[in-house]
Design an enzyme around this catalytic site. Structure first.
Site, PDB file in Angstrom:
ATOM      1  CG  ASN A  92      -8.102   3.320   0.519  1.00  0.00           C
ATOM      2  OD1 ASN A  92      -7.737   2.306  -0.185  1.00  0.00           O
ATOM      3  ND2 ASN A  92      -7.417   4.382   0.710  1.00  0.00           N
ATOM      4  CE1 TYR A 178      -7.274  -4.488   7.474  1.00  0.00           C
ATOM      5  CE2 TYR A 178      -7.026  -7.423   6.816  1.00  0.00           C
ATOM      6  CZ  TYR A 178      -6.943  -5.410   6.623  1.00  0.00           C
ATOM      7  OH  TYR A 178      -6.808  -5.541   5.013  1.00  0.00           O
ATOM      8  CE  LYS A 182      -9.972  -4.070   5.415  1.00  0.00           C
ATOM      9  NZ  LYS A 182     -10.872  -2.441   4.596  1.00  0.00           N
TER      10      LYS A 182
END
Length: 255
Positions: A92, A178, A182
């Protein structure tokens, strides 16, 4: 005594002292799992674990900085010594690279002018950190009768949504840090799933949605509990559950 009382599942969540990770820890503990709160700061980790215990859950703090493989290895040794195995790993921990600005509004991530050191730092946490922690924990996961790995991704990592000229991201600044981190995490999820499929280890990526957390300066509209729901669902999949997928609470996400 039920079997789950005598042999609770063991779940480790990285970056679990706050936000979505903390909410996932609370929900997995409520299901009867022993939850290990991974946190860089031992004090914050212990505070989060104490809060889960105060609500009746079984939680323990584990010092873990995903960018420091030595702490991942030390955490694995702690888990082995105390529990002998790991049933659930939730990767996470993540950063935006843009401080308190939501990555979706971050002009400092525009590809043509981005700072390479920032890109490296984001990938170090969001991609390489997942590899370091996963590999440290794999020997323990292999001892579980039903091991599950959940990688916390984002709709911002969807190449399909980002490349759609009429899609949700066209009005936002382009991102070289970012969003690509991902996308890389999604690709990594598929590769781990392919390698581990024969061992019965289910590996999936989760999109929590736009959640109100520090990472986006509290601009999200979902609660952390709502965001954590898909993490918990993927962490508790049955033997016939999917692997190598990317899911939100509403179902499969486009790659």
């Amino acid at each position: 005594m039920s079997e789950h009382t005598t042999h609770p599942k063991i779940a480790l969540i990285t970056g679990a002292n706050k936000g979505i990770g903390r909410a996932a820890a609370e929900q997995l503990a409520a299901l009867g799992m022993t939850v290990l709160i991974g946190a860089r700061d031992p004090r914050r980790g212990e505070e989060a674990a104490a809060a889960v215990r105060a609500r009746g859950g079984d939680a323990h703090a584990v010092t873990l900085d995903v960018t420091d493989p030595a702490t991942a290895q030390a955490a694995a040794e702690q888990v082995e010594e105390r529990f002998g195995r790991l049933d659930v790993l939730v990767n996470n921990a993540g950063i935006t690279g843009s401080g308190q600005v939501t990555p979706l509004d971050a002009h400092d991530q525009i590809p043509s002018s981005v700072d390479l050191d920032m890109v490296r730092a984001v990938f170090e946490t969001n991609v390489l950190g997942v590899i370091a922690v996963t590999n440290a924990m794999l020997p323990l996961l292999r001892r579980s009768p039903a091991p599950r790995i959940v990688n916390v991704s984002s709709a911002a990592g969807s190449l399909t949504l980002n490349s759609d000229p009429d899609g949700p991201f066209t009005a936002l600044p382009a991102s070289a840090a970012y969003s690509p981190s991902k996308s890389a995490l999604n690709a990594l999820t598929v590769q781990y799933a392919n390698e581990l499929r024969k061992d019965g280890i289910l590996v999936n990526a989760a999109d929590p949605g736009y959640v109100d957390t520090e990472i986006n300066n509290h601009s999200g509209f979902l609660t952390t509990a709502q965001g954590a729901a898909i993490l918990v669902r993927l962490a508790t999949l049955g033997a016939d559950g999917p692997t190598g997928g990317f899911f939100s609470e509403n179902g499969p996400m486009p790659w």
